[in-house]
Structures are given as C-alpha cells and as structure tokens.
Design a protein around this motif. Structure first.
Motif, mmCIF file in Angstrom:
data_model
loop_
_atom_site.group_PDB
_atom_site.id
_atom_site.type_symbol
_atom_site.label_atom_id
_atom_site.label_comp_id
_atom_site.label_asym_id
_atom_site.label_seq_id
_atom_site.Cartn_x
_atom_site.Cartn_y
_atom_site.Cartn_z
ATOM 1 N N ALA A 1 0.605 -1.117 -0.401
ATOM 2 C CA ALA A 1 -0.170 0.594 0.016
ATOM 3 C C ALA A 1 1.065 1.288 -0.067
ATOM 4 O O ALA A 1 1.814 1.090 0.879
ATOM 5 N N ILE A 2 0.193 2.147 -1.004
ATOM 6 C CA ILE A 2 1.176 3.354 -0.621
ATOM 7 C C ILE A 2 0.041 4.516 -0.994
ATOM 8 O O ILE A 2 -0.844 4.773 -1.338
ATOM 9 N N SER A 3 0.428 5.649 -0.480
ATOM 10 C CA SER A 3 -0.087 7.126 -0.279
ATOM 11 C C SER A 3 0.764 7.917 -1.474
ATOM 12 O O SER A 3 1.395 8.302 -0.640
ATOM 13 N N ILE A 4 0.414 8.421 -2.021
ATOM 14 C CA ILE A 4 0.838 9.594 -2.835
ATOM 15 C C ILE A 4 0.208 11.661 -2.355
ATOM 16 O O ILE A 4 -0.649 11.522 -2.516
ATOM 17 N N PHE A 5 1.384 12.108 -2.231
ATOM 18 C CA PHE A 5 1.341 13.449 -2.054
ATOM 19 C C PHE A 5 1.869 14.275 -3.393
ATOM 20 O O PHE A 5 2.648 13.793 -3.690
ATOM 21 N N PRO A 6 0.890 15.401 -4.323
ATOM 22 C CA PRO A 6 1.531 15.554 -5.189
ATOM 23 C C PRO A 6 2.167 17.301 -4.494
ATOM 24 O O PRO A 6 1.639 18.039 -4.283
ATOM 25 N N ASN A 7 3.215 17.525 -5.421
ATOM 26 C CA ASN A 7 3.546 19.080 -6.021
ATOM 27 C C ASN A 7 3.319 19.481 -6.923
ATOM 28 O O ASN A 7 3.826 19.159 -7.443
ATOM 29 N N ILE A 8 1.806 21.002 -6.420
ATOM 30 C CA ILE A 8 1.798 20.891 -7.485
ATOM 31 C C ILE A 8 2.146 22.473 -8.691
ATOM 32 O O ILE A 8 2.719 23.063 -7.453
ATOM 33 N N ASP A 9 2.250 22.186 -9.427
ATOM 34 C CA ASP A 9 3.065 23.529 -10.267
ATOM 35 C C ASP A 9 2.778 25.022 -9.231
ATOM 36 O O ASP A 9 1.298 24.851 -9.695
ATOM 37 N N PRO A 10 2.736 25.745 -8.859
ATOM 38 C CA PRO A 10 2.475 26.907 -8.233
ATOM 39 C C PRO A 10 1.092 27.743 -8.421
ATOM 40 O O PRO A 10 0.461 28.288 -8.645
ATOM 41 N N VAL A 11 1.837 27.563 -10.287
ATOM 42 C CA VAL A 11 0.780 28.436 -10.740
ATOM 43 C C VAL A 11 -0.388 28.163 -11.165
ATOM 44 O O VAL A 11 -2.238 28.974 -11.621
#
Ligand code: PBG
Length: 337
Positions: free
Chosen positions: A84-94
């Motif tokens: 099992a994994i959990s995913i966290f996105p680093n979203i483009d600031p724009v």
C-alpha cells in the motif's frame, strides 16, 4: 501499580524474567508484537515532468518523483512486500488558487499518477489524501475567506476531490482536512456515484503539529501557508477530544481511522485502539523522519536499529498499520531478519 494476581506472577528468586531473554530463539518465541511488511504504507511525493527525481533537503533520502519514476519506485517497493502506498502531489504554483479548483480536475497530477499506477501495478493499494492544501494558494486544507476556514463550503470541494480520485482508481480515500462532518458527506458522495466499495480512512485525530514542517517543504505548501491550522487540527494537549473525533468519524462511515503524528502521540493510538477496536493506523510524519535521519547522519543513532525500534513502538501501542517514509528501508530490514 499492577496488582499481583492470585494466579501468581511469581517473585524472585523463583521467577527470573531474564531466563526468557537469555537466547535469541527464546526472545523470538516470547515477543508480543511483530512488524511485517503487511504493516507498512509508503507515502510518496510526486511532481510533474519526466525522468525526474528531486531530493527533499529536510528529509534526507526522500525524493519527489515524476510519474514514470514513481512507477519504477513503487515496483521496487512492491517487490519488497509493500502493498500500500499513499501519494502526495507537489503542484505547480501557477495551478494553485484560493478555490483550489485543481483539486477536482480529473486530469490533475494526482489523478494521472493513480491511473498510471493502476495500469502498471494493479495490486498495490492506493491511498489518496483528501484536503486542499496542495492545491490551495493559501496553503490551507480548507477554503479561507476573510481569515476564516469555511467548513461546509470546504466539504463540497472535498466531495468533488474524492470523486475524481475514486474515478481515477484510488482504493482508499483519506480525508486529512479535519473539517467537521466531512466523512459522512464524502461517503454519501461516493455512494451516489457508485463507489460504495471505495474505502475511507479518516485522519480522525490529526493534531496541529510542528512535526509536519518537512512535508510542507516536500509538497511546496509551507512557503505559502497563511497563518496556522489550529482552528481545524487538534490541540496537542488533548486526548478525550481525539476519542470524540474518532467516534464521529466511525459513526459517519469511516472504515479505518488514523492518528497523526505518531511517536509523540502513542498514547492516543493506544486509547483509540483500545476503545473502538476498529482498524487503526498511525502516521510517522515527516518531522519524525527528519529527526531520526538527522541524528543518524551525525552518527548519533544507529540507522537500522532505530528504524525498527521506532516502528515496533507503533505495533505495541496497537496500530494495525503505519504510514512511514522509512517503509522501503524497513521492508529490507524485515526481509533480512
Ligand atoms: C495535508 C497533510 C499534511 C500531512 C499529511 N497530509 C500536512 C498538514 O496537515 O499540514 C503531513 C504529513 C507529514 O508531515 O509527513 N493535509
């Protein structure tokens, strides 16, 4: 004080507790808790682009991965027995807005990652955070208006976010936002769209903790955070309140509950498990990881021993599973024991 019962706990010199500890085999026989790779959930950070790996300075050894690299790393983790994994996105600031619209864009980074994972690693369980902070220009988990976090308006957005994640193939929706009433609303929204078998793991007792600092660096929400999260995350002084939070989330339909952070809150894990007897998870958060790794890098703590000791503590407290950035390392250690 533990009372000595009539069946007799014995006394010295007839009883010598060191006997059972004398050999490796007998220590193994009498061990009360075991850590296996089934207990591990690996949180990973993802970013846009191709063939990219970027290190997170405050989390030595942790990287942000582009989707193609994530597929490679998750494959390696699965080979180690991490299911099992959990995913966290680093979203483009724009793409960050005060309405956090990107959170419910079916083509957002997170949804694309989930679809890719389900294609290449269909048997790996995917847990997705539901909260607005990666997508919100204010860095908050909820919508902010005139300095106030709007509870009920936020829930509507969280429901839309949950739906796009479920549509992408997410197995477990994990609301980490701490709005009141969100679990029930998300359950209803999922059911209405035919996702009645998508599970909900609520961050039931989530504290307003300073141990999340490195995570906010990793997803890029720290620099933008306006104020603090104390009006929705819990006061570190409280445990009865954690039980009320947990009771409400279970009543609203949570399949699993979580306590966060981990080591500084083992008493909460223990009470939650003891009182509710539901699947209980714990999150060894970024700051806990950073503390361990900083001391290890200085040569002050032994890497392998301290990793396993920190994780067995969660099992002892009653956790059924552990979110930990140490998962791949821990899996290797477990497999070699
Ligand atoms: C976002 C979220 C946070 C973490 C998990 N989900 C940060 C926060 O609430 O500010 C922290 C995880 C960690 O520190 O490892 N809602």
């Amino acid at each position: 004080m533990v009372k000595q019962r009539s069946f007799g706990l014995g006394s010295f010199p007839t009883t010598r507790l060191r006997r059972n500890r004398a050999d490796d085999f007998s220590r193994r026989l009498v061990s009360e808790n075991n850590l296996t790779t089934n207990d591990l959930i690996w949180p990973i950070f993802i970013m846009d682009g191709e063939n990219k790996r970027e290190s997170v300075p405050s989390m030595p050894g942790v990287e942000r991965l582009s989707i193609d690299q994530m597929i490679v790393s998750v494959g390696e983790a699965a080979d180690l027995g991490i299911h099992a994994i959990s995913i966290f996105p680093n979203i483009d600031p724009v793409l960050k807005t005060s309405g956090a619209e990107e959170a419910f864009n079916p083509e957002n980074l997170l949804c694309r990652a989930v679809r890719a994972l389900k294609k290449y690693h269909p048997n790996v369980g995917i847990i997705c955070d539901v909260a607005l902070d990666p997508f919100n220009s204010d860095g908050h988990d909820g919508l902010l208006k005139d300095g106030v976090i709007l509870n009920d308006e936020t829930i509507k957005v969280l429901c839309k976010q949950s739906i796009v994640q479920a549509q992408a193939g997410c197995d477990i929706i994990a609301p980490s936002d701490m709005m009141d009433g969100r679990v029930g609303a998300i359950r209803k929204a999922l059911d209405e769209k035919g996702f009645e078998s998508v599970r909900i793991m609520s961050y039931a007792a989530k504290y307003a903790s300073a141990f999340y600092g490195p995570f906010r660096d990793a997803v890029g929400s720290g620099g933008v955070l306006n104020g603090n999260k104390k009006t929705y995350q819990m006061d570190p002084a409280n445990t009865d309140e954690a039980l009320r939070e947990t009771a409400l989330d279970i009543a609203e339909g949570a399949d699993m509950v979580m306590v966060k952070p981990g080591l500084p809150y083992l008493d909460v894990v223990s009470r939650v498990k003891e009182i509710f007897s539901v699947p209980t998870f714990v999150y060894q958060v970024s700051g806990e990881y950073a503390m361990l790794k900083a001391a290890i890098e200085n040569g002050w703590l032994d890497n392998d021993k301290v990793i396993l000791e920190s994780l067995i503590a969660f099992k002892r407290a009653g956790a059924d599973g552990i979110f930990t950035y140490l998962a791949p390392e821990a899996a290797k250690l477990i497999n070699s024991q």
